[in-house]
Write a protein that holds these residues in place. Structure first.
Motif, PDB file in Angstrom:
ATOM      1  N   PHE A  69      13.590  -0.103  -1.929  1.00 54.33           N
ATOM      2  CA  PHE A  69      12.179  -0.048  -2.302  1.00 54.33           C
ATOM      3  C   PHE A  69      11.699  -1.325  -2.986  1.00 54.33           C
ATOM      4  CE2 PHE A  69      12.931   4.633  -2.172  1.00 54.33           C
ATOM      5  CZ  PHE A  69      11.915   4.965  -1.292  1.00 54.33           C
ATOM      6  N   ARG A  70      12.500  -2.357  -3.007  1.00 52.73           N
ATOM      7  CA  ARG A  70      12.180  -3.582  -3.758  1.00 52.73           C
ATOM      8  C   ARG A  70      10.799  -4.145  -3.424  1.00 52.73           C
ATOM      9  NH1 ARG A  70      16.627  -7.112  -2.854  1.00 52.73           N
ATOM     10  NH2 ARG A  70      17.579  -6.016  -4.594  1.00 52.73           N
ATOM     11  N   ASP A  71      10.416  -4.127  -2.186  1.00 45.47           N
ATOM     12  CA  ASP A  71       9.154  -4.737  -1.762  1.00 45.47           C
ATOM     13  C   ASP A  71       8.014  -3.742  -1.655  1.00 45.47           C
ATOM     14  OD1 ASP A  71      10.441  -7.239  -1.525  1.00 45.47           O
ATOM     15  OD2 ASP A  71      11.136  -6.719   0.481  1.00 45.47           O
ATOM     16  N   SER A  72       8.229  -2.530  -2.125  1.00 40.47           N
ATOM     17  CA  SER A  72       7.218  -1.482  -2.030  1.00 40.47           C
ATOM     18  C   SER A  72       6.668  -1.144  -3.406  1.00 40.47           C
ATOM     19  CB  SER A  72       7.821  -0.221  -1.408  1.00 40.47           C
ATOM     20  OG  SER A  72       8.280  -0.490  -0.109  1.00 40.47           O
ATOM     21  N   PHE A 119       1.373 -10.784  -6.396  1.00 38.16           N
ATOM     22  CA  PHE A 119       2.460  -9.882  -6.045  1.00 38.16           C
ATOM     23  C   PHE A 119       3.056 -10.315  -4.709  1.00 38.16           C
ATOM     24  CE2 PHE A 119      -0.904  -7.588  -8.211  1.00 38.16           C
ATOM     25  CZ  PHE A 119      -0.235  -6.952  -9.241  1.00 38.16           C
ATOM     26  N   LYS A 120       4.332 -10.091  -4.538  1.00 39.27           N
ATOM     27  CA  LYS A 120       4.990 -10.179  -3.229  1.00 39.27           C
ATOM     28  C   LYS A 120       5.379  -8.744  -2.904  1.00 39.27           C
ATOM     29  CE  LYS A 120       6.773 -14.807  -3.892  1.00 39.27           C
ATOM     30  NZ  LYS A 120       7.961 -15.638  -4.100  1.00 39.27           N
ATOM     31  N   ILE A 121       4.614  -8.139  -2.000  1.00 37.23           N
ATOM     32  CA  ILE A 121       4.713  -6.692  -1.820  1.00 37.23           C
ATOM     33  C   ILE A 121       4.245  -6.293  -0.417  1.00 37.23           C
ATOM     34  CG2 ILE A 121       2.382  -6.267  -2.724  1.00 37.23           C
ATOM     35  CD1 ILE A 121       3.534  -3.856  -4.258  1.00 37.23           C
ATOM     36  N   LYS A 122       4.719  -5.158   0.050  1.00 39.07           N
ATOM     37  CA  LYS A 122       4.226  -4.595   1.309  1.00 39.07           C
ATOM     38  C   LYS A 122       2.910  -3.871   1.035  1.00 39.07           C
ATOM     39  CE  LYS A 122       8.742  -3.953   3.425  1.00 39.07           C
ATOM     40  NZ  LYS A 122       9.705  -2.969   3.976  1.00 39.07           N
ATOM     41  N   ILE A 123       2.011  -3.963   1.969  1.00 36.00           N
ATOM     42  CA  ILE A 123       0.715  -3.287   1.832  1.00 36.00           C
ATOM     43  C   ILE A 123       0.876  -1.874   2.379  1.00 36.00           C
ATOM     44  CG2 ILE A 123      -1.710  -3.303   2.481  1.00 36.00           C
ATOM     45  CD1 ILE A 123      -1.462  -6.363   2.722  1.00 36.00           C
ATOM     46  N   THR A 124       1.202  -0.970   1.494  1.00 29.73           N
ATOM     47  CA  THR A 124       1.441   0.421   1.854  1.00 29.73           C
ATOM     48  C   THR A 124       0.260   1.283   1.383  1.00 29.73           C
ATOM     49  OG1 THR A 124       2.629   0.756  -0.222  1.00 29.73           O
ATOM     50  CG2 THR A 124       3.956   0.171   1.713  1.00 29.73           C
ATOM     51  N   PRO A 125       0.092   2.462   1.974  1.00 29.95           N
ATOM     52  CA  PRO A 125      -1.018   3.326   1.557  1.00 29.95           C
ATOM     53  C   PRO A 125      -1.015   3.651   0.060  1.00 29.95           C
ATOM     54  CG  PRO A 125      -0.100   4.119   3.616  1.00 29.95           C
ATOM     55  CD  PRO A 125       0.817   3.021   3.132  1.00 29.95           C
ATOM     56  N   ASP A 126       0.158   3.810  -0.539  1.00 26.51           N
ATOM     57  CA  ASP A 126       0.172   4.128  -1.972  1.00 26.51           C
ATOM     58  C   ASP A 126      -0.244   2.927  -2.827  1.00 26.51           C
ATOM     59  OD1 ASP A 126       2.631   2.879  -1.393  1.00 26.51           O
ATOM     60  OD2 ASP A 126       3.843   4.425  -2.347  1.00 26.51           O
TER      61      ASP A 126
END
Length: 161
Positions: A69-72, A119-126
């Motif tokens: 889950f590091r990128d979430s 942020f370095k992150i995935k663009i997720t619905p949450d």
């Protein structure tokens, strides 16, 4: 299992649990769904019945729960690639972001009357839902696809009024 996305429960899921995670005051279990042979996450509060099976399994050696889950932002992990996100906040909201960071990658550039958080992150619905929850206190500066998602969500919300 009673997912929010379906009316009827899913029955007879066999899961090899790998780890537990708490997010937004809910417990989740992540592991391999045996039938689908894929790693999935299930909310414990949506389970109405569970049975411990006598079968034995091993978590794969190359599986890293922390990296999973590091990128979430939360519990959604498999949506797209990592993006560089920039969010501007007013100085008051910046204090909240400093005290409880949204993500481990969070970095801040402080200005006189505002801050920009990166942020370095995935663009997720949450993650999108979290940003929307701050209303006018935050403005997504980049990437363009996240700005478009935010604008679309805000237009749809406004259309309800």
């Amino acid at each position: 299992y009673h997912p929010y996305t379906r009316l009827n429960p899913t029955r007879d899921i066999v899961l090899e649990p790998y780890f537990l995670k708490i997010f937004k005051q809910r417990w989740y279990v992540t592991g391999r769904n045996v039938k689908e042979d894929v790693i999935k996450t299930y909310a414990l509060d949506r389970m109405s019945e569970a049975t411990l099976l006598p079968s034995v399994y091993e978590v794969p050696e190359d599986f890293d729960a922390e990296a999973y889950f590091r990128d979430s932002y939360g519990i959604i992990f498999d949506e797209g690639e990592v993006k560089h996100v920039a969010v501007r906040t007013d100085s008051r909201q910046a204090k909240y972001f400093r005290s409880v960071p949204l993500h481990a990658s969070q970095q801040e550039v402080l200005h006189d009357s505002y801050s920009i958080f990166y942020f370095k992150i995935k663009i997720t619905p949450d993650f999108v839902q979290e940003l929307l929850s701050y209303g006018p206190k935050v403005t997504v500066l980049s990437p363009p696809e996240l700005r478009a998602i935010m604008i679309n969500n805000l237009r749809e919300a406004l259309a309800q009024y």
